[in-house]
Design a protein around this motif. Sequence first.
Motif, PDB file in Angstrom:
ATOM      1  N   ILE A 376       0.715  -1.021   0.115  1.00  0.00           N
ATOM      2  CA  ILE A 376      -0.004  -0.051   0.123  1.00  0.00           C
ATOM      3  C   ILE A 376       0.827   1.259   0.114  1.00  0.00           C
ATOM      4  N   ASP A 377       0.633   2.003  -0.821  1.00  0.00           N
ATOM      5  CA  ASP A 377       1.351   3.344  -1.073  1.00  0.00           C
ATOM      6  C   ASP A 377       2.713   3.155  -1.191  1.00  0.00           C
ATOM      7  N   PRO A 378       3.340   2.540  -1.894  1.00  0.00           N
ATOM      8  CA  PRO A 378       4.818   2.111  -1.732  1.00  0.00           C
ATOM      9  C   PRO A 378       5.920   3.591  -1.537  1.00  0.00           C
ATOM     10  N   ALA A 379       5.243   4.616  -2.364  1.00  0.00           N
ATOM     11  CA  ALA A 379       6.094   5.622  -2.376  1.00  0.00           C
ATOM     12  C   ALA A 379       5.948   6.625  -1.153  1.00  0.00           C
ATOM     13  N   GLY A 380       4.910   6.362  -0.277  1.00  0.00           N
ATOM     14  CA  GLY A 380       4.888   6.741   0.915  1.00  0.00           C
ATOM     15  C   GLY A 380       6.061   7.053   1.877  1.00  0.00           C
ATOM     16  N   GLY A 381       6.375   7.956   2.598  1.00  0.00           N
ATOM     17  CA  GLY A 381       7.574   8.347   3.383  1.00  0.00           C
ATOM     18  C   GLY A 381       8.560   9.061   2.728  1.00  0.00           C
ATOM     19  N   SER A 382       8.520   8.875   1.377  1.00  0.00           N
ATOM     20  CA  SER A 382       9.922   9.542   0.566  1.00  0.00           C
ATOM     21  C   SER A 382       9.663  11.059   0.701  1.00  0.00           C
ATOM     22  N   TRP A 383      10.809  11.561   1.059  1.00  0.00           N
ATOM     23  CA  TRP A 383      10.688  13.014   1.401  1.00  0.00           C
ATOM     24  C   TRP A 383      10.391  13.733   0.035  1.00  0.00           C
ATOM     25  N   TYR A 384      11.048  13.486  -0.788  1.00  0.00           N
ATOM     26  CA  TYR A 384      10.609  13.893  -2.344  1.00  0.00           C
ATOM     27  C   TYR A 384       9.184  13.832  -2.705  1.00  0.00           C
ATOM     28  N   VAL A 385       8.521  12.581  -2.709  1.00  0.00           N
ATOM     29  CA  VAL A 385       7.363  12.302  -2.996  1.00  0.00           C
ATOM     30  C   VAL A 385       6.253  13.134  -2.141  1.00  0.00           C
ATOM     31  N   GLU A 386       6.626  12.924  -0.844  1.00  0.00           N
ATOM     32  CA  GLU A 386       5.638  13.584   0.013  1.00  0.00           C
ATOM     33  C   GLU A 386       5.528  15.132  -0.186  1.00  0.00           C
ATOM     34  N   ARG A 387       6.972  15.845  -0.441  1.00  0.00           N
ATOM     35  CA  ARG A 387       7.134  17.275  -0.729  1.00  0.00           C
ATOM     36  C   ARG A 387       6.108  17.736  -1.842  1.00  0.00           C
ATOM     37  N   LEU A 388       6.466  16.946  -3.072  1.00  0.00           N
ATOM     38  CA  LEU A 388       5.906  16.908  -4.113  1.00  0.00           C
ATOM     39  C   LEU A 388       4.473  16.788  -4.287  1.00  0.00           C
ATOM     40  N   THR A 389       3.825  15.743  -3.489  1.00  0.00           N
ATOM     41  CA  THR A 389       2.399  15.822  -3.331  1.00  0.00           C
ATOM     42  C   THR A 389       1.828  16.959  -2.760  1.00  0.00           C
ATOM     43  N   ASP A 390       2.308  17.528  -1.754  1.00  0.00           N
ATOM     44  CA  ASP A 390       1.917  18.598  -0.906  1.00  0.00           C
ATOM     45  C   ASP A 390       1.979  20.041  -1.871  1.00  0.00           C
ATOM     46  N   GLU A 391       3.082  20.196  -2.331  1.00  0.00           N
ATOM     47  CA  GLU A 391       3.367  21.449  -3.394  1.00  0.00           C
ATOM     48  C   GLU A 391       2.215  21.269  -4.392  1.00  0.00           C
ATOM     49  N   LEU A 392       2.087  20.074  -5.073  1.00  0.00           N
ATOM     50  CA  LEU A 392       1.401  20.047  -6.183  1.00  0.00           C
ATOM     51  C   LEU A 392      -0.219  20.190  -5.855  1.00  0.00           C
ATOM     52  N   ALA A 393      -0.371  19.702  -4.436  1.00  0.00           N
ATOM     53  CA  ALA A 393      -1.999  19.926  -4.056  1.00  0.00           C
ATOM     54  C   ALA A 393      -2.315  21.317  -3.855  1.00  0.00           C
ATOM     55  N   ARG A 394      -1.271  22.146  -3.423  1.00  0.00           N
ATOM     56  CA  ARG A 394      -1.472  23.629  -3.069  1.00  0.00           C
ATOM     57  C   ARG A 394      -1.416  24.275  -4.440  1.00  0.00           C
TER      58      ARG A 394
END
Length: 604
Positions: A376-394
């Motif tokens: 489940i969510d294998p990319a979760g916890g990656s600092w890059y993916v988490e930061r990119l997810t947040d910036e993209l959502a904003r």
Amino acid sequence: MTVLPDDGFSLAAEFPHATHEQWQHLVAGVLRKSGREVSAETAEDALSTALEDGLRARPLYTARDAAPPTGLPGFAPFVRGGRAEGQTAGGWDVRQPHSVPDSAAVLSDLENGVTSLWLSVGEHTGFPVSALPAALDGVYLDLAPIVLQAGAESAAAAAQLLRLHDEAGTAPAAARGNLGGDPLGHEARTGSAYDATPLYELAGRCAADRPGLRAMTVDALPYHEAGASTAQELGCSLATGVAYLRALTSSGLTVQQALAQLEFRYAASADQFLTIAKFRAARRLWGRVAEACGAARHGAQLQHAVTSPVMMTRRDPWVNMLRGTVATLAAGVGGADAVTVLPFDQELGLTDAFARRIARNTSTILIEESHLARVIDPAGGSWYVERLTDELARAAWDFFQEIERAGGQAAALRSGMVRERLAENWAARSRNLAKRREPVTGVSEFPFLGEKPVVREPAPPAPSGGLPRVRRDEAFEALRARSDAHLAATGARPRVFLAALGPAASHTARLTFAANLFQAGGIEPVTEGDFGASGTRTVCLCSSDEVYAQEAESVARQLRAAGAQQVFLAGRPGTYAGVDTYVFAGCDAADVLSATLDRMGVSR
């Protein structure tokens, strides 16, 4: 908790802890040695990559790049997945598209790994609504979910499908899929609206009697295909979803029921990490909408991923298999519930059985052999993916709010606001494509002029009249088409002679660069023999800057005397007498190649 014994051994214990600032200082030193004057504070920016929507991918992410809490899978804000159990035991739903009523092809897909069908129905969308029974002949409707896309004929197609369920005796709880109501998506594609009231009534029936069947689709592909950035695509989907929530609740559904009637469709591209972040951000954003509506627990977004039509190429179409594989992997890692892999020959006409087989097997390999759906969510916890997810959502939320301020998705479409904003983004991206900063393998990079064309029967024309449809290969495809016409008319392609100066160590790199560039425009490079026997009056000098300083002007004069009409030099612009044009990494390749074909007399 198990406490491990202290064995007295600690990795890197004898080394001092390295700080982020120390790393920046070391990077700055390396860059300065390469001739780039940067400070420790700006070194990281110098290595960053600009993305769309004002985002940047930095070279290093650490624990200090914190993002908001992502919660747990199946719980708000749903970043980590819409279901607590993740994707089903068999992986994501493998959804195959069909636009012709071929029941044999449909059954072949279902017998060989496909788990749901996506049918294009309607006069301007696919096959006639009346042919739906023939297309589904032999299909067990209680086992295979059916997703419709019927445009203005959505209500008629939905009624036909519901009749087929009734005639087959499908238990109400066993009917699954989507009736495909998407009036705003249809308007975005065609410029014309249709009355969606019957679909909202059908949504009420589905909510009451068929809990596995949804009535409405929020299709973001029209915006993606019109050149939208990732944030713009997400913003348009949010605005469309909110418009449907308002319509459904006005027709009598509760917010919870209305949320359960929507399915979202997004493009998955070969930009792996941006696609992963897109699907994670989309769930977070829709969860926020549900929270604002007072139904936070019911904000899990049902997602259908489609490999990007924009990235598909007509030249060297076999490479589309690789693009589709990366896009499918990204959609699966991002947590999409259903994935459609477009066949590699999608842009050439009607797809054949081989292309459909490869498409469905792409998902099968990733699920069965790569075991991608077991985590489940294998990319979760990656600092890059988490930061990119947040910036993209904003960024997406900002665009969604801009649409809402313009009166909502329908008003923003009709006023031209959406078209204008998407066009601005595509214009900027087109410049990067023309300069090959965004390379297209097999088209703008590493083209193969001798490839045998892949020929398919013509497909029905796509709906038009609304937002434009763009493709990454369009500028270079036009150049290659001019070259093909010239070949058909004269028996030979336009040519350029590559004059290698100095030893191989001096000229090999730029000769390879020049050959690659000219072939992207359908211009055949000649590297053997001498200029007089090359059959062309266009020449490009290829060597190092040191050799150019000594020989470029004298060689250019000799070539002019031998009949050269246009002299290129592969390298940064200089002041060499006799040289007309310079080609280099970052030049506007599409413009240079078009002008070259013009001078060669190759008609547009």
